[in-house]
Design a protein around this motif. Structure first.
Motif, PDB file in Angstrom:
ATOM      1  N   LEU A 120       0.814  -1.202   0.056  1.00 42.88           N
ATOM      2  CA  LEU A 120      -0.050   0.063   0.095  1.00 42.88           C
ATOM      3  C   LEU A 120       0.820   1.153   0.046  1.00 42.88           C
ATOM      4  CD1 LEU A 120      -2.773   1.314   0.364  1.00 42.88           C
ATOM      5  CD2 LEU A 120      -2.644   1.194   2.522  1.00 42.88           C
ATOM      6  N   SER A 121       0.768   2.193  -0.949  1.00 42.00           N
ATOM      7  CA  SER A 121       1.077   3.307  -0.795  1.00 42.00           C
ATOM      8  C   SER A 121       0.078   4.522  -1.427  1.00 42.00           C
ATOM      9  CB  SER A 121       2.542   3.518  -1.827  1.00 42.00           C
ATOM     10  OG  SER A 121       2.000   3.225  -3.153  1.00 42.00           O
ATOM     11  N   PHE A 122       0.639   5.852  -1.229  1.00 43.97           N
ATOM     12  CA  PHE A 122      -0.208   6.921  -1.601  1.00 43.97           C
ATOM     13  C   PHE A 122       0.828   7.985  -2.546  1.00 43.97           C
ATOM     14  CE2 PHE A 122      -2.155   5.215   2.005  1.00 43.97           C
ATOM     15  CZ  PHE A 122      -3.524   5.282   1.884  1.00 43.97           C
ATOM     16  N   THR A 123       0.235   8.370  -3.660  1.00 40.31           N
ATOM     17  CA  THR A 123       0.908   9.213  -4.322  1.00 40.31           C
ATOM     18  C   THR A 123       0.360  10.564  -4.492  1.00 40.31           C
ATOM     19  OG1 THR A 123       1.792   7.304  -5.456  1.00 40.31           O
ATOM     20  CG2 THR A 123       1.954   9.553  -6.610  1.00 40.31           C
ATOM     21  N   GLY A 124       0.830  11.860  -4.235  1.00 42.89           N
ATOM     22  CA  GLY A 124       0.107  12.994  -4.826  1.00 42.89           C
ATOM     23  C   GLY A 124       1.111  13.981  -5.570  1.00 42.89           C
ATOM     24  N   GLY A 125       0.672  14.726  -6.712  1.00 40.30           N
ATOM     25  CA  GLY A 125       1.514  15.289  -7.441  1.00 40.30           C
ATOM     26  C   GLY A 125       0.691  16.729  -7.707  1.00 40.30           C
ATOM     27  N   ALA A 148      -4.310   6.461  -4.524  1.00 39.63           N
ATOM     28  CA  ALA A 148      -3.955   5.330  -3.267  1.00 39.63           C
ATOM     29  C   ALA A 148      -3.704   4.170  -4.158  1.00 39.63           C
ATOM     30  CB  ALA A 148      -4.949   4.832  -2.541  1.00 39.63           C
ATOM     31  N   ASN A 149      -2.610   3.661  -4.139  1.00 39.97           N
ATOM     32  CA  ASN A 149      -1.744   2.519  -4.837  1.00 39.97           C
ATOM     33  C   ASN A 149      -1.767   1.232  -3.989  1.00 39.97           C
ATOM     34  OD1 ASN A 149      -0.930   4.300  -6.916  1.00 39.97           O
ATOM     35  ND2 ASN A 149       0.398   4.855  -5.160  1.00 39.97           N
ATOM     36  N   TYR A 150      -2.179   0.144  -4.817  1.00 39.65           N
ATOM     37  CA  TYR A 150      -1.830  -1.225  -4.058  1.00 39.65           C
ATOM     38  C   TYR A 150      -0.849  -2.008  -5.338  1.00 39.65           C
ATOM     39  CZ  TYR A 150      -2.351  -5.562  -1.656  1.00 39.65           C
ATOM     40  OH  TYR A 150      -2.012  -6.767  -0.789  1.00 39.65           O
ATOM     41  N   ARG A 151       0.166  -2.579  -4.630  1.00 39.17           N
ATOM     42  CA  ARG A 151       0.871  -3.396  -5.344  1.00 39.17           C
ATOM     43  C   ARG A 151       0.495  -4.850  -5.271  1.00 39.17           C
ATOM     44  NH1 ARG A 151       6.541  -3.093  -7.093  1.00 39.17           N
ATOM     45  NH2 ARG A 151       6.430  -0.812  -6.936  1.00 39.17           N
TER      46      ARG A 151
END
Length: 189
Positions: A120-125, A148-151
């Motif tokens: 689980l990770s979170f990305t913002g740009g 929100a990302n899930y590998r």
């Protein structure tokens, strides 16, 4: 025609895989975006390119948006959370049947990994271009993406989030070149 454009974005991503570190495709209800990044998260620099097709709505015609990204990037931490962050530029050019423009936005991105939830990770740009860095019919431009990302497996992840790309026009009205809830997948090479 819509299926053709989405197929074109997908085939462009697949054919570029030999030169890319990762590629993603994301969809909103009215748009499709493909993005290729040429260097991995451990590199000191990041170079990327993308294309978005937005269907016409009651305010604008079909929109074609291209972007080129150049960022210095590195590993850091937010609190105790491992983070990859980058600062740099996003050049955006857009075209409709009646209007066109673009800008070079200054900004960056960050991806925060959650160690207690593997995968689980979170990305913002966020990138912003004031009028001095805008051209054509654009007076300024704002690009925002949160997800929100899930590998799922070692070399693929799924994500969901929100994308907003807005420009003010010379006649003082603004248009959203792309906006909405996004879903997509990212492949790592």
């Amino acid at each position: 025609m819509k299926a053709f454009r989405i197929s074109f974005v997908f085939l462009s991503l697949v054919s570029s895989a030999a030169f890319a570190a990762d590629a993603d495709i994301s969809l909103t209800n009215d748009s499709a975006k493909g993005q290729i990044n040429f260097f991995g998260a451990t590199s000191d620099m990041q170079l990327g390119a993308g294309y978005t097709y937005q269907e016409s709505n009651h305010r604008i015609d079909n929109v074609h948006v291209g972007n080129l990204d150049f960022h210095a990037q590195g590993r850091t931490a937010v609190g105790n959370l491992p983070t990859t962050a980058g600062l740099g530029f996003r050049a955006i050019g857009w075209d409709t049947d009646r209007l066109d423009g673009g800008a070079v936005g200054l900004g960056g991105f960050a991806t925060v990994n959650i160690p207690d939830a593997p995968g689980l990770s979170f990305t913002g740009g966020l990138h912003y271009a004031p009028s001095i860095l805008a051209f054509g019919d654009s007076e300024d431009m704002t690009s925002l993406e949160l997800r929100a990302n899930y590998r799922v497996i070692r070399n693929a992840e799924i994500f969901a989030g929100y994308r907003y790309l807005n420009t003010d026009l010379e006649n003082r009205r603004d248009i959203n070149l792309d906006e909405g809830v996004i879903v997509g997948m990212k492949l790592f090479f």
